[in-house]
Design a protein around this motif. Structure first.
Motif, PDB file in Angstrom:
ATOM      1  N   MET A   1     -30.888   2.156   2.271  1.00  0.00           N
ATOM      2  CA  MET A   1     -32.094   1.823   1.539  1.00  0.00           C
ATOM      3  C   MET A   1     -33.269   2.500   2.237  1.00  0.00           C
ATOM      4  N   SER A   2     -34.091   3.187   1.461  1.00  0.00           N
ATOM      5  CA  SER A   2     -35.257   3.892   1.987  1.00  0.00           C
ATOM      6  C   SER A   2     -36.509   3.054   1.805  1.00  0.00           C
ATOM      7  N   LYS A   3     -37.468   3.254   2.704  1.00  0.00           N
ATOM      8  CA  LYS A   3     -38.785   2.633   2.560  1.00  0.00           C
ATOM      9  C   LYS A   3     -39.803   3.752   2.363  1.00  0.00           C
ATOM     10  N   ILE A   4     -40.756   3.498   1.468  1.00  0.00           N
ATOM     11  CA  ILE A   4     -41.739   4.522   1.139  1.00  0.00           C
ATOM     12  C   ILE A   4     -43.074   3.833   0.864  1.00  0.00           C
ATOM     13  N   ALA A   9     -45.109   6.825  -3.169  1.00  0.00           N
ATOM     14  CA  ALA A   9     -44.373   6.476  -4.388  1.00  0.00           C
ATOM     15  C   ALA A   9     -45.126   6.946  -5.622  1.00  0.00           C
ATOM     16  N   LYS A  10     -46.444   6.740  -5.621  1.00  0.00           N
ATOM     17  CA  LYS A  10     -47.264   7.180  -6.749  1.00  0.00           C
ATOM     18  C   LYS A  10     -47.224   8.697  -6.883  1.00  0.00           C
ATOM     19  N   THR A  11     -47.293   9.374  -5.769  1.00  0.00           N
ATOM     20  CA  THR A  11     -47.327  10.833  -5.767  1.00  0.00           C
ATOM     21  C   THR A  11     -45.995  11.447  -6.184  1.00  0.00           C
ATOM     22  N   ASN A  12     -44.896  10.802  -5.839  1.00  0.00           N
ATOM     23  CA  ASN A  12     -43.569  11.374  -6.064  1.00  0.00           C
ATOM     24  C   ASN A  12     -42.694  10.517  -6.973  1.00  0.00           C
ATOM     25  N   LEU A  13     -43.287   9.845  -7.936  1.00  0.00           N
ATOM     26  CA  LEU A  13     -42.528   8.900  -8.755  1.00  0.00           C
ATOM     27  C   LEU A  13     -41.333   9.539  -9.448  1.00  0.00           C
ATOM     28  N   SER A  14     -41.502  10.696 -10.051  1.00  0.00           N
ATOM     29  CA  SER A  14     -40.375  11.302 -10.775  1.00  0.00           C
ATOM     30  C   SER A  14     -39.207  11.614  -9.844  1.00  0.00           C
ATOM     31  N   LYS A  15     -39.498  12.057  -8.632  1.00  0.00           N
ATOM     32  CA  LYS A  15     -38.430  12.324  -7.663  1.00  0.00           C
ATOM     33  C   LYS A  15     -37.739  11.033  -7.245  1.00  0.00           C
ATOM     34  N   LEU A  16     -38.537   9.974  -7.064  1.00  0.00           N
ATOM     35  CA  LEU A  16     -37.962   8.677  -6.686  1.00  0.00           C
ATOM     36  C   LEU A  16     -37.081   8.121  -7.795  1.00  0.00           C
ATOM     37  N   LEU A  17     -37.508   8.294  -9.044  1.00  0.00           N
ATOM     38  CA  LEU A  17     -36.700   7.823 -10.164  1.00  0.00           C
ATOM     39  C   LEU A  17     -35.376   8.575 -10.239  1.00  0.00           C
ATOM     40  N   ALA A  18     -35.409   9.863  -9.949  1.00  0.00           N
ATOM     41  CA  ALA A  18     -34.172  10.648  -9.947  1.00  0.00           C
ATOM     42  C   ALA A  18     -33.228  10.142  -8.857  1.00  0.00           C
ATOM     43  N   ARG A  19     -33.767   9.848  -7.686  1.00  0.00           N
ATOM     44  CA  ARG A  19     -32.942   9.320  -6.596  1.00  0.00           C
ATOM     45  C   ARG A  19     -32.379   7.959  -6.960  1.00  0.00           C
ATOM     46  N   ALA A  21     -31.814   6.826  -9.972  1.00  0.00           N
ATOM     47  CA  ALA A  21     -30.809   6.997 -11.022  1.00  0.00           C
ATOM     48  C   ALA A  21     -29.448   7.364 -10.434  1.00  0.00           C
ATOM     49  N   LYS A  22     -29.464   7.964  -9.256  1.00  0.00           N
ATOM     50  CA  LYS A  22     -28.206   8.324  -8.585  1.00  0.00           C
ATOM     51  C   LYS A  22     -27.632   7.167  -7.779  1.00  0.00           C
ATOM     52  N   GLY A  23     -28.335   6.021  -7.773  1.00  0.00           N
ATOM     53  CA  GLY A  23     -27.801   4.841  -7.112  1.00  0.00           C
ATOM     54  C   GLY A  23     -28.545   4.382  -5.879  1.00  0.00           C
ATOM     55  N   GLU A  24     -29.562   5.106  -5.458  1.00  0.00           N
ATOM     56  CA  GLU A  24     -30.294   4.741  -4.236  1.00  0.00           C
ATOM     57  C   GLU A  24     -31.255   3.582  -4.497  1.00  0.00           C
ATOM     58  N   HIS A  25     -31.392   2.700  -3.533  1.00  0.00           N
ATOM     59  CA  HIS A  25     -32.365   1.607  -3.578  1.00  0.00           C
ATOM     60  C   HIS A  25     -33.551   2.011  -2.701  1.00  0.00           C
ATOM     61  N   ILE A  26     -34.761   1.882  -3.233  1.00  0.00           N
ATOM     62  CA  ILE A  26     -35.957   2.307  -2.508  1.00  0.00           C
ATOM     63  C   ILE A  26     -36.951   1.150  -2.476  1.00  0.00           C
ATOM     64  N   THR A  27     -37.420   0.815  -1.265  1.00  0.00           N
ATOM     65  CA  THR A  27     -38.429  -0.229  -1.100  1.00  0.00           C
ATOM     66  C   THR A  27     -39.795   0.428  -0.998  1.00  0.00           C
ATOM     67  N   ILE A  28     -40.753  -0.077  -1.771  1.00  0.00           N
ATOM     68  CA  ILE A  28     -42.114   0.443  -1.744  1.00  0.00           C
ATOM     69  C   ILE A  28     -42.955  -0.526  -0.920  1.00  0.00           C
ATOM     70  N   THR A  29     -43.716   0.030   0.027  1.00  0.00           N
ATOM     71  CA  THR A  29     -44.530  -0.796   0.917  1.00  0.00           C
ATOM     72  C   THR A  29     -46.011  -0.507   0.704  1.00  0.00           C
ATOM     73  N   LYS A  30     -46.816  -1.493   1.041  1.00  0.00           N
ATOM     74  CA  LYS A  30     -48.269  -1.337   1.037  1.00  0.00           C
ATOM     75  C   LYS A  30     -48.760  -1.899   2.361  1.00  0.00           C
TER      76      LYS A  30
END
Length: 80
Positions: A1-4, A9-19, A21-30
């Motif tokens: 699981m990645s943290k970003i 996340a806002k800047t690279n949303l399309s890339k994150l969605l592609a990742r 879609a391949k099964g990766e779980h991504i945590t977004i932090t503020k």
């Protein structure tokens, strides 16, 4: 699981969605605190198109607009 960060996340949303879609779980932090997660959608919940269309047709048969046109309903809603 990645943290970003939320900015990244806002800047690279399309890339994150592609990742994701391949099964990766991504945590977004503020400010270092987890605020959201991107996880793959559960494909088993996808509705069968034929059944959805059949349900909509059945719904239309049992519900009416009470003699009003769609345009009249829109105008009525604007007056409220």
């Amino acid at each position: 699981m990645s943290k970003i960060s939320s900015y990244e996340a806002k800047t690279n949303l399309s890339k994150l969605l592609a990742r994701t879609a391949k099964g990766e779980h991504i945590t977004i932090t503020k400010h270092g605190v987890s605020v959201a997660m991107l996880v793959p959608a559960d494909s088993s919940t996808k509705a069968d198109v034929r059944n959805v269309v059949k349900s909509l047709r059945n719904f239309r048969k049992s519900h009416s607009l009470g003699g009003m046109t769609l345009r009249e309903m829109i105008e009525e809603g604007r007056r409220c």
